[in-house]
Motif scaffolding. Structure first.
Motif, mmCIF file in Angstrom:
data_model
loop_
_atom_site.group_PDB
_atom_site.id
_atom_site.type_symbol
_atom_site.label_atom_id
_atom_site.label_comp_id
_atom_site.label_asym_id
_atom_site.label_seq_id
_atom_site.Cartn_x
_atom_site.Cartn_y
_atom_site.Cartn_z
ATOM 1 N N ARG A 60 0.966 -1.145 -0.362
ATOM 2 C CA ARG A 60 0.029 -0.233 -0.053
ATOM 3 C C ARG A 60 0.487 1.477 0.109
ATOM 4 N NH1 ARG A 60 -3.316 -3.405 3.567
ATOM 5 N NH2 ARG A 60 -2.104 -2.639 5.361
ATOM 6 N N GLY A 61 2.005 1.129 0.336
ATOM 7 C CA GLY A 61 2.939 2.453 -0.052
ATOM 8 C C GLY A 61 3.663 2.517 1.023
ATOM 9 N N GLY A 62 4.066 1.574 2.171
ATOM 10 C CA GLY A 62 4.888 1.698 3.273
ATOM 11 C C GLY A 62 4.349 1.810 4.604
ATOM 12 N N ILE A 63 5.127 1.635 5.385
ATOM 13 C CA ILE A 63 4.537 1.763 6.743
ATOM 14 C C ILE A 63 4.423 2.216 7.588
ATOM 15 C CG2 ILE A 63 4.889 0.137 9.268
ATOM 16 C CD1 ILE A 63 7.087 -1.795 7.998
ATOM 17 N N PRO A 64 3.549 2.487 7.821
ATOM 18 C CA PRO A 64 2.472 4.093 8.667
ATOM 19 C C PRO A 64 3.183 4.420 9.809
ATOM 20 C CG PRO A 64 0.448 3.087 8.703
ATOM 21 C CD PRO A 64 1.919 1.753 8.198
ATOM 22 N N TYR A 65 4.017 5.589 10.084
ATOM 23 C CA TYR A 65 4.739 6.458 10.720
ATOM 24 C C TYR A 65 3.997 7.790 11.961
ATOM 25 C CZ TYR A 65 8.627 8.202 13.800
ATOM 26 O OH TYR A 65 10.396 8.421 15.130
ATOM 27 N N PRO A 66 3.811 7.480 12.888
ATOM 28 C CA PRO A 66 4.278 5.928 14.111
ATOM 29 C C PRO A 66 4.131 4.694 13.689
ATOM 30 C CG PRO A 66 3.258 8.282 15.256
ATOM 31 C CD PRO A 66 3.055 8.241 13.978
ATOM 32 N N ALA A 67 5.036 3.935 14.110
ATOM 33 C CA ALA A 67 4.599 2.510 13.971
ATOM 34 C C ALA A 67 3.264 2.104 14.227
ATOM 35 C CB ALA A 67 5.506 1.699 15.015
ATOM 36 N N PRO A 68 2.082 1.600 13.797
ATOM 37 C CA PRO A 68 0.673 0.779 14.337
ATOM 38 C C PRO A 68 0.930 0.142 15.424
ATOM 39 C CG PRO A 68 1.560 0.135 12.362
ATOM 40 C CD PRO A 68 2.622 1.120 12.149
ATOM 41 N N SER A 69 0.214 -0.175 16.391
ATOM 42 C CA SER A 69 -0.567 -1.131 17.376
ATOM 43 C C SER A 69 -0.624 -1.998 16.617
ATOM 44 C CB SER A 69 -0.973 -0.544 18.543
ATOM 45 O OG SER A 69 -2.301 -0.602 17.613
ATOM 46 N N PHE A 70 -0.628 -4.107 16.711
ATOM 47 C CA PHE A 70 -1.386 -5.004 16.646
ATOM 48 C C PHE A 70 -2.187 -5.553 17.298
ATOM 49 C CE2 PHE A 70 2.035 -4.315 13.828
ATOM 50 C CZ PHE A 70 2.139 -5.527 12.606
ATOM 51 N N THR A 71 -3.090 -5.853 17.243
ATOM 52 C CA THR A 71 -4.217 -6.212 18.196
ATOM 53 C C THR A 71 -3.548 -7.938 18.249
ATOM 54 O OG1 THR A 71 -6.038 -6.062 16.691
ATOM 55 C CG2 THR A 71 -6.286 -7.213 18.202
ATOM 56 N N PRO A 72 -3.149 -8.071 19.744
ATOM 57 C CA PRO A 72 -3.511 -9.422 20.233
ATOM 58 C C PRO A 72 -3.631 -10.705 19.536
ATOM 59 C CG PRO A 72 -3.889 -8.449 22.395
ATOM 60 C CD PRO A 72 -3.894 -7.073 20.752
ATOM 61 N N ILE A 73 -2.480 -11.176 18.973
ATOM 62 C CA ILE A 73 -3.495 -12.907 18.562
ATOM 63 C C ILE A 73 -3.968 -13.846 19.762
ATOM 64 C CG2 ILE A 73 -2.657 -14.548 17.278
ATOM 65 C CD1 ILE A 73 -0.252 -13.190 16.323
ATOM 66 N N PRO A 74 -5.089 -14.175 19.644
ATOM 67 C CA PRO A 74 -6.303 -14.833 20.084
ATOM 68 C C PRO A 74 -5.262 -16.005 20.811
ATOM 69 C CG PRO A 74 -7.336 -14.803 19.177
ATOM 70 C CD PRO A 74 -5.940 -14.245 18.192
ATOM 71 N N ALA A 75 -5.571 -17.327 21.978
ATOM 72 C CA ALA A 75 -4.862 -18.227 22.639
ATOM 73 C C ALA A 75 -5.739 -19.437 21.787
ATOM 74 C CB ALA A 75 -5.519 -18.086 23.703
ATOM 75 N N ALA A 76 -4.287 -20.257 20.816
ATOM 76 C CA ALA A 76 -4.523 -21.396 20.478
ATOM 77 C C ALA A 76 -4.544 -22.277 20.584
ATOM 78 C CB ALA A 76 -4.447 -21.054 18.783
ATOM 79 N N CYS A 77 -4.718 -23.930 20.508
ATOM 80 C CA CYS A 77 -3.435 -25.198 21.212
ATOM 81 C C CYS A 77 -1.932 -25.334 20.676
ATOM 82 C CB CYS A 77 -5.392 -25.941 20.860
ATOM 83 S SG CYS A 77 -6.570 -26.461 21.341
ATOM 84 N N ALA A 78 -2.076 -25.671 21.197
ATOM 85 C CA ALA A 78 -0.674 -26.057 21.370
ATOM 86 C C ALA A 78 -0.147 -27.282 21.256
ATOM 87 C CB ALA A 78 0.573 -25.078 22.325
#
Length: 239
Positions: A60-78
Protein backbone atom coordinates in the motif's frame (compact mmCIF):
# COMPACT_ATOMS: atom_id res chain seq x y z
CA UNK A 1 23.96 -19.63 75.04
CA UNK A 2 21.74 -17.08 73.25
CA UNK A 3 24.47 -16.39 70.70
CA UNK A 4 24.71 -20.10 69.96
CA UNK A 5 20.94 -20.37 69.48
CA UNK A 6 20.89 -17.36 67.18
CA UNK A 7 23.74 -18.77 65.13
CA UNK A 8 21.90 -22.11 64.84
CA UNK A 9 18.72 -20.34 63.75
CA UNK A 10 20.69 -18.36 61.17
CA UNK A 11 22.19 -21.56 59.76
CA UNK A 12 18.73 -23.10 59.46
CA UNK A 13 17.46 -19.99 57.67
CA UNK A 14 20.38 -20.05 55.24
CA UNK A 15 19.86 -23.74 54.54
CA UNK A 16 16.14 -23.22 54.00
CA UNK A 17 16.77 -20.31 51.63
CA UNK A 18 19.30 -22.39 49.70
CA UNK A 19 16.87 -25.29 49.36
CA UNK A 20 14.07 -22.93 48.28
CA UNK A 21 16.30 -21.24 45.71
CA UNK A 22 17.43 -24.59 44.31
CA UNK A 23 13.82 -25.77 44.16
CA UNK A 24 12.74 -22.66 42.26
CA UNK A 25 15.64 -23.08 39.82
CA UNK A 26 14.68 -26.70 39.20
CA UNK A 27 11.04 -25.69 38.69
CA UNK A 28 12.03 -23.02 36.19
CA UNK A 29 14.23 -25.50 34.29
CA UNK A 30 11.35 -27.99 34.19
CA UNK A 31 8.94 -25.35 32.87
CA UNK A 32 11.49 -24.25 30.27
CA UNK A 33 12.03 -27.79 28.99
CA UNK A 34 8.31 -28.56 28.97
CA UNK A 35 7.21 -25.42 27.15
CA UNK A 36 10.08 -24.99 24.68
CA UNK A 37 8.28 -26.63 21.71
CA UNK A 38 5.20 -24.47 22.34
CA UNK A 39 7.24 -21.28 22.29
CA UNK A 40 8.64 -22.21 18.89
CA UNK A 41 5.22 -22.80 17.36
CA UNK A 42 3.80 -19.63 18.94
CA UNK A 43 6.74 -17.56 17.73
CA UNK A 44 6.37 -18.89 14.18
CA UNK A 45 2.66 -18.09 14.21
CA UNK A 46 3.33 -14.51 15.32
CA UNK A 47 6.23 -14.03 12.88
CA UNK A 48 4.02 -15.18 9.99
CA UNK A 49 1.28 -12.74 11.03
CA UNK A 50 3.86 -9.95 11.30
CA UNK A 51 5.27 -10.66 7.83
CA UNK A 52 1.78 -10.69 6.28
CA UNK A 53 0.86 -7.39 7.91
CA UNK A 54 4.10 -5.65 6.95
CA UNK A 55 3.92 -7.00 3.38
CA UNK A 56 0.39 -5.61 3.04
CA UNK A 57 1.58 -2.21 4.30
CA UNK A 58 4.47 -2.19 1.83
CA UNK A 59 2.09 -2.99 -1.04
CA UNK A 60 0.00 0.00 0.00
CA UNK A 61 2.99 2.30 -0.07
CA UNK A 62 4.87 1.74 3.18
CA UNK A 63 4.51 1.24 6.91
CA UNK A 64 2.73 4.10 8.67
CA UNK A 65 4.77 6.26 11.01
CA UNK A 66 4.46 6.34 13.99
CA UNK A 67 4.42 2.55 13.96
CA UNK A 68 0.95 0.99 14.14
CA UNK A 69 -0.15 -1.26 17.01
CA UNK A 70 -1.07 -4.94 16.62
CA UNK A 71 -4.11 -6.67 18.05
CA UNK A 72 -3.01 -9.54 20.36
CA UNK A 73 -3.26 -12.93 18.66
CA UNK A 74 -5.95 -15.03 20.39
CA UNK A 75 -4.92 -18.15 22.28
CA UNK A 76 -4.81 -21.38 20.28
CA UNK A 77 -4.08 -25.01 21.14
CA UNK A 78 -0.36 -25.68 21.32
CA UNK A 79 -0.63 -29.51 21.37
CA UNK A 80 -3.05 -32.12 20.05
CA UNK A 81 -4.74 -32.61 23.43
CA UNK A 82 -5.12 -28.83 23.87
CA UNK A 83 -3.75 -29.08 27.41
CA UNK A 84 -1.55 -26.08 26.59
CA UNK A 85 -2.27 -22.97 24.56
CA UNK A 86 -0.18 -20.12 23.26
CA UNK A 87 -1.12 -16.46 22.87
CA UNK A 88 1.15 -13.92 21.21
CA UNK A 89 1.60 -10.16 21.15
CA UNK A 90 3.55 -8.16 18.57
CA UNK A 91 4.95 -4.68 19.04
CA UNK A 92 6.91 -2.77 16.43
CA UNK A 93 9.98 -1.44 18.25
CA UNK A 94 11.57 0.78 15.64
CA UNK A 95 11.49 4.32 16.96
CA UNK A 96 12.27 6.02 13.66
CA UNK A 97 12.16 5.15 9.95
CA UNK A 98 15.38 3.66 8.61
CA UNK A 99 17.65 6.44 7.35
CA UNK A 100 19.81 5.54 4.34
CA UNK A 101 23.18 7.19 3.95
CA UNK A 102 26.80 6.58 3.00
CA UNK A 103 27.44 5.43 6.58
CA UNK A 104 25.30 4.54 9.58
CA UNK A 105 24.41 7.11 12.19
CA UNK A 106 26.22 6.23 15.42
CA UNK A 107 23.47 7.90 17.47
CA UNK A 108 21.05 5.13 16.47
CA UNK A 109 21.19 1.63 17.88
CA UNK A 110 21.18 -0.51 14.73
CA UNK A 111 22.96 -0.48 11.38
CA UNK A 112 21.99 -2.37 8.23
CA UNK A 113 24.94 -2.22 5.83
CA UNK A 114 24.77 -2.64 2.06
CA UNK A 115 21.02 -2.19 1.63
CA UNK A 116 19.63 -1.82 -1.88
CA UNK A 117 18.68 1.84 -2.27
CA UNK A 118 17.55 1.58 -5.91
CA UNK A 119 14.25 3.48 -6.09
CA UNK A 120 12.34 0.43 -7.32
CA UNK A 121 13.51 -1.61 -4.31
CA UNK A 122 14.13 0.95 -1.53
CA UNK A 123 15.23 -1.68 0.98
CA UNK A 124 14.62 -0.81 4.62
CA UNK A 125 14.32 -2.35 8.07
CA UNK A 126 11.51 -2.87 10.57
CA UNK A 127 12.10 -4.36 14.02
CA UNK A 128 9.50 -5.92 16.28
CA UNK A 129 9.24 -7.64 19.64
CA UNK A 130 7.25 -10.87 19.82
CA UNK A 131 6.04 -12.12 23.20
CA UNK A 132 4.73 -15.67 23.48
CA UNK A 133 2.67 -16.72 26.50
CA UNK A 134 2.09 -20.41 27.24
CA UNK A 135 -1.21 -21.04 29.03
CA UNK A 136 -2.57 -24.11 30.74
CA UNK A 137 -5.96 -25.61 29.84
CA UNK A 138 -7.66 -23.25 32.29
CA UNK A 139 -6.20 -20.22 30.52
CA UNK A 140 -3.63 -19.28 33.18
CA UNK A 141 -0.20 -18.14 31.97
CA UNK A 142 2.56 -20.49 33.14
CA UNK A 143 5.50 -19.06 31.18
CA UNK A 144 6.36 -16.23 28.80
CA UNK A 145 9.23 -15.48 26.49
CA UNK A 146 10.16 -12.59 24.22
CA UNK A 147 12.33 -12.23 21.16
CA UNK A 148 13.29 -9.52 18.69
CA UNK A 149 12.88 -9.97 14.94
CA UNK A 150 14.18 -7.69 12.19
CA UNK A 151 12.45 -7.56 8.80
CA UNK A 152 13.84 -6.40 5.49
CA UNK A 153 11.26 -4.35 3.60
CA UNK A 154 11.10 -3.65 -0.15
CA UNK A 155 8.93 -1.56 -2.44
CA UNK A 156 8.76 -4.52 -4.85
CA UNK A 157 7.83 -8.21 -4.36
CA UNK A 158 8.35 -10.08 -2.07
CA UNK A 159 7.93 -6.84 -0.03
CA UNK A 160 9.28 -8.38 3.20
CA UNK A 161 11.80 -10.96 4.41
CA UNK A 162 13.28 -11.81 7.81
CA UNK A 163 16.74 -10.27 8.22
CA UNK A 164 17.60 -11.57 11.67
CA UNK A 165 16.30 -12.51 15.08
CA UNK A 166 17.52 -12.76 18.65
CA UNK A 167 16.16 -14.82 21.48
CA UNK A 168 15.61 -12.90 24.70
CA UNK A 169 17.16 -15.75 26.69
CA UNK A 170 20.61 -14.57 25.59
CA UNK A 171 20.36 -10.98 26.81
CA UNK A 172 23.24 -11.57 29.21
CA UNK A 173 25.52 -12.37 26.27
CA UNK A 174 24.43 -10.03 23.48
CA UNK A 175 24.03 -6.30 23.49
CA UNK A 176 20.44 -5.24 24.03
CA UNK A 177 20.86 -2.81 21.15
CA UNK A 178 21.83 -5.40 18.57
CA UNK A 179 18.99 -7.58 17.35
CA UNK A 180 21.03 -9.24 14.63
CA UNK A 181 20.91 -8.43 10.92
CA UNK A 182 22.13 -10.98 8.40
CA UNK A 183 20.59 -9.29 5.37
CA UNK A 184 23.34 -6.81 4.64
CA UNK A 185 26.35 -8.98 3.82
CA UNK A 186 28.35 -7.33 1.02
CA UNK A 187 27.79 -9.24 -2.23
CA UNK A 188 30.82 -11.09 -3.52
CA UNK A 189 29.57 -10.38 -7.05
CA UNK A 190 27.75 -7.04 -6.93
CA UNK A 191 27.16 -6.76 -10.69
CA UNK A 192 23.97 -8.67 -11.66
CA UNK A 193 25.04 -8.57 -15.32
CA UNK A 194 27.95 -10.92 -14.60
CA UNK A 195 27.71 -14.47 -15.89
CA UNK A 196 25.31 -16.63 -13.91
CA UNK A 197 28.09 -19.03 -12.92
CA UNK A 198 29.96 -16.24 -11.11
CA UNK A 199 27.01 -14.88 -9.09
CA UNK A 200 27.55 -15.74 -5.44
CA UNK A 201 24.90 -17.31 -3.23
CA UNK A 202 24.19 -14.58 -0.69
CA UNK A 203 21.33 -12.47 0.63
CA UNK A 204 22.15 -9.22 -1.16
CA UNK A 205 19.58 -7.69 -3.51
CA UNK A 206 20.88 -6.80 -6.97
CA UNK A 207 19.10 -4.76 -9.64
CA UNK A 208 19.57 -5.05 -13.38
CA UNK A 209 18.01 -3.16 -16.28
CA UNK A 210 17.63 -5.28 -19.40
CA UNK A 211 16.64 -4.06 -22.87
CA UNK A 212 13.65 -6.14 -23.99
CA UNK A 213 14.74 -5.99 -27.62
CA UNK A 214 18.49 -6.51 -27.40
CA UNK A 215 18.72 -8.14 -23.95
CA UNK A 216 21.53 -5.73 -23.15
CA UNK A 217 22.07 -5.62 -19.39
CA UNK A 218 22.94 -2.65 -17.20
CA UNK A 219 23.75 -2.74 -13.50
CA UNK A 220 21.10 -0.75 -11.61
CA UNK A 221 22.20 -1.48 -8.05
CA UNK A 222 22.77 1.32 -5.59
CA UNK A 223 24.27 0.38 -2.23
CA UNK A 224 24.04 2.26 1.03
CA UNK A 225 23.84 1.85 4.80
CA UNK A 226 20.64 2.29 6.79
CA UNK A 227 20.31 3.36 10.42
CA UNK A 228 17.38 2.52 12.66
CA UNK A 229 16.69 2.48 16.39
CA UNK A 230 14.80 0.14 18.67
CA UNK A 231 13.55 1.12 22.11
CA UNK A 232 12.53 -2.23 23.66
CA UNK A 233 14.91 -5.08 24.48
CA UNK A 234 13.79 -8.70 24.90
CA UNK A 235 13.15 -9.72 28.49
CA UNK A 236 13.84 -13.45 28.22
CA UNK A 237 12.06 -16.06 30.32
CA UNK A 238 9.30 -15.54 32.83
CA UNK A 239 9.02 -17.11 35.33
Amino acid sequence: MLAGILAYVALIAIAAATILSAGMAMTRMSIERMTRPYFSSGYERAAAALEQSVAADMQRGGIPYPAPSFTPIPAACANSACTYLTAETIMLTQTAPATPGPACDSSQTNCAPNVQTNSYVAEGRVSAQITVNVLNAQGYSIAARTGTVVLRTFDSPPYVAIAGARDGAFDNVLSAANAGDDGGAPPATPNPCASASSISDDTAVRVEYRNKDTSACMDGSAWGDSSYSTHVAPTGWSP
